[in-house]
Design a protein around this motif. Structure first.
Motif, mmCIF file in Angstrom:
data_model
loop_
_atom_site.group_PDB
_atom_site.id
_atom_site.type_symbol
_atom_site.label_atom_id
_atom_site.label_comp_id
_atom_site.label_asym_id
_atom_site.label_seq_id
_atom_site.Cartn_x
_atom_site.Cartn_y
_atom_site.Cartn_z
ATOM 1 N N ALA A 309 0.708 -1.143 -0.081
ATOM 2 C CA ALA A 309 0.003 0.159 0.129
ATOM 3 C C ALA A 309 0.914 1.194 -0.052
ATOM 4 N N ILE A 310 2.025 1.260 0.778
ATOM 5 C CA ILE A 310 2.988 2.339 0.763
ATOM 6 C C ILE A 310 3.524 2.624 -0.637
ATOM 7 N N ARG A 311 3.976 1.576 -1.067
ATOM 8 C CA ARG A 311 4.810 1.381 -2.382
ATOM 9 C C ARG A 311 3.947 1.897 -3.398
ATOM 10 N N ALA A 312 2.421 1.886 -3.445
ATOM 11 C CA ALA A 312 1.846 2.100 -4.517
ATOM 12 C C ALA A 312 1.747 3.665 -4.845
ATOM 13 N N GLY A 313 2.259 4.339 -3.967
ATOM 14 C CA GLY A 313 2.359 5.993 -4.091
ATOM 15 C C GLY A 313 1.290 6.718 -4.083
ATOM 16 N N ARG A 314 0.016 6.226 -3.776
ATOM 17 C CA ARG A 314 -1.379 7.039 -3.819
ATOM 18 C C ARG A 314 -1.551 7.741 -2.478
ATOM 19 N N ARG A 315 -2.462 8.688 -2.480
ATOM 20 C CA ARG A 315 -2.648 9.204 -1.345
ATOM 21 C C ARG A 315 -3.438 8.065 -0.273
ATOM 22 N N LEU A 316 -3.061 8.193 1.073
ATOM 23 C CA LEU A 316 -2.876 7.068 1.839
ATOM 24 C C LEU A 316 -3.599 7.429 3.360
ATOM 25 N N VAL A 317 -4.414 6.443 3.681
ATOM 26 C CA VAL A 317 -4.926 6.563 5.135
ATOM 27 C C VAL A 317 -4.455 5.261 5.915
ATOM 28 N N LEU A 318 -3.948 5.533 7.080
ATOM 29 C CA LEU A 318 -3.296 4.342 7.709
ATOM 30 C C LEU A 318 -4.130 4.309 9.001
ATOM 31 N N ASP A 319 -4.819 3.284 9.508
ATOM 32 C CA ASP A 319 -5.551 2.954 10.624
ATOM 33 C C ASP A 319 -5.246 1.869 11.073
ATOM 34 N N ALA A 320 -5.663 1.574 12.328
ATOM 35 C CA ALA A 320 -5.682 0.008 13.195
ATOM 36 C C ALA A 320 -4.360 -0.566 13.094
ATOM 37 N N ASP A 321 -4.668 -1.827 12.499
ATOM 38 C CA ASP A 321 -3.415 -2.474 12.320
ATOM 39 C C ASP A 321 -2.275 -1.980 11.670
ATOM 40 N N ALA A 322 -2.597 -1.092 10.853
ATOM 41 C CA ALA A 322 -1.355 -0.641 9.925
ATOM 42 C C ALA A 322 -0.297 0.146 10.887
ATOM 43 N N LEU A 323 -1.206 0.909 11.878
ATOM 44 C CA LEU A 323 -0.304 1.746 12.885
ATOM 45 C C LEU A 323 0.522 0.876 13.819
#
Length: 465
Positions: A309-323
């Motif tokens: 998801a990070i490498r995709a280079g898009r605008r990004l929202v990180l929540d929950a387990d990703a944090l």
């Protein structure tokens, strides 16, 4: 930002008042403006009921004398309880102008409305035993209570209570500008409704603001689903959380919400699911934003999904387990246009991961994390604070406490991601998401499930058109 929307520290408020006085407006005039403005609100609550104004020795007490005189002049039934003689020139002048009844702290007093002008935003210590006993006694003998500027015994900059067992209030009237404690727990929980009386302060550079109702619009006449924003929600171990976020995003403006998931279904019929390999699905050039975290899991597969998801280079929202999974190396050297939405536990995990000490107020911590990650941070909870890497910050008004149920964080993440996909910058997307979630909670009523909150998002959006 309009000056009326700013939220000031004690030091910034004093500087703003000093700037006003440099233009020729004296402290007595400012006290009259503030006190008479507060009296308008007190009159709405107290009218011709029995009103007791508790006046301390400083300028907050001076505001109280102005309020009491304004109430008396209107025909109100008002009495002042003075804990001591005024100690500032402005307070002494206000006391001299008051023509009504006044009694000492030892006098037994009962009434309908208590107006707390004991100490205001400048307090830096606990109330002494005598002041605390007096405030507690008067609060118990008055069924309705109003705090002027701040409830006595509260730290203006942190929202902490200097004393345990302070009274609660049905109304708090901020003077001059909002203070941090008006929006921070635990203090804000006991303040009731909030109202602001301006005194003409100018805008203060670097001050936080208040999250306001967004100004949204219906899609353009020639809109299509991709132009309105394509949002990808990365699925994981717990299908329900990602689906909940996706449904919430559908009601918050994005034209196309796509759930990226394996073939383990089943999924909601009204959700588009993409079961291709994650890296392939994320390579779609039409993607406007990506949400990762709700239901993601914390194992190796989840770790790989976050990296993708990070490498995709898009605008990004990180929540929950990703944090919980995010590490400094994941974003080193990258400029991520995005938002992180940690609750208190996730905030502490991120602080450890990024070498932060977690010191200071909730705003201090959110700002430090935003600076360390380059992400806009929504430090969520019963009080919501938003901070951007460039120093911008905003406080949200209290939302219904029914939000304290499982899944509401997934709903917030979905709303924020939807606004990001629609083209809002990350700070605006975060603020819009927080407001829309709070309004959806109000519309959902009592004891709702997160799915009912998600269903109410579209109505909250409609309220902004």
């Amino acid at each position: 930002m309009p000056a009326v929307d700013q939220v000031l520290t004690v030091a910034a408020m004093r500087a703003a008042e000093a700037a006003l006085m440099e233009t020729g407006t004296g402290v007595d005039a400012l006290m009259q403006i503030a006190g008479r403005g507060a009296a308008d609100w007190v009159w709405r609550v107290g009218g011709r009921h029995l009103v007791t104004v508790l006046c301390g020795p400083g300028n907050n007490g001076g505001d109280g004398y102005v309020i009491a005189e304004a109430m008396r002049a209107r025909g109100g039934n008002v009495k002042v309880v003075a804990v001591a003689e005024p100690r500032t020139d402005a307070a002494r002048n206000a006391r001299a102008l008051y023509r009504g009844a006044a009694v000492g702290a030892d006098e037994p007093v009962r009434g309908d409305v208590l107006v707390d002008c004991l100490y205001g935003s400048g307090l830096v210590r606990p109330l002494d035993d005598a002041d605390l006993a007096l405030l507690t006694r008067l609060a118990a003998s008055h069924p309705r209570r109003i705090a002027v500027d701040l409830p006595s015994g509260v730290d203006s900059d942190s929202g902490a209570a200097f004393n345990p067992g302070l009274p609660d209030y049905q109304l708090t009237i901020a003077l001059g500008a909002w203070k941090h404690a008006h929006f921070l727990m635990p203090a804000c929980a006991a303040m009731g409704e909030l109202r602001l009386v301006g005194i003409g302060c100018g805008a203060v550079a670097g001050a936080a603001g208040v999250v306001a109702r967004p100004k949204l619009a219906a899609p353009a006449a020639d809109a299509h689903k991709y132009r309105r924003g394509l949002l990808a929600v990365v699925g994981g171990e717990l299908r329900g959380a990602a689906q909940l976020a996706a449904v919430s995003a559908q009601g918050a403006g994005a034209g196309y919400v796509r759930l990226l998931a394996d073939r383990s279904g089943p999924f909601r019929a009204d959700l588009v699911t993409d079961t291709r390999q994650l890296t392939e699905a994320l390579a779609d050039a039409r993607l406007s934003a990506v949400l990762a975290g709700p239901g993601l899991g914390r194992g190796a597969a989840a770790r790989a999904a976050l990296e993708a998801a990070i490498r995709a280079g898009r605008r990004l929202v990180l929540d929950a387990d990703a944090l919980f999974l995010l590490r400094p190396d994941d974003i080193a050297g990258r400029r991520i246009d995005g938002v992180a939405t940690p609750h208190e536990g996730e905030l502490a995990v991120l602080e450890r991961s990024f070498g932060l000490d977690g010191a200071g107020t909730k705003l201090d911590r959110a700002r430090a994390l935003a600076a360390a990650t380059g992400l806009v941070v929504v430090a969520k909870g019963p009080d919501n604070v938003i901070a951007a890497p460039d120093g911008r910050a905003a406080f949200a008004r209290r939302a219904p406490s029914w939000l304290s149920t499982a899944g509401t964080g997934d709903v917030l993440a979905g709303i924020v991601a939807s606004r990001l996909a629609c083209g809002a910058d990350p700070f605006a997307a975060a603020a819009e998401g927080v407001w829309l979630q709070g309004e959806a909670a109000r519309l959902a009523g009592t004891a709702f499930a997160a799915s009912e909150l998600a269903a109410a998002v579209r109505s909250a959006y409609a309220a902004c058109l």
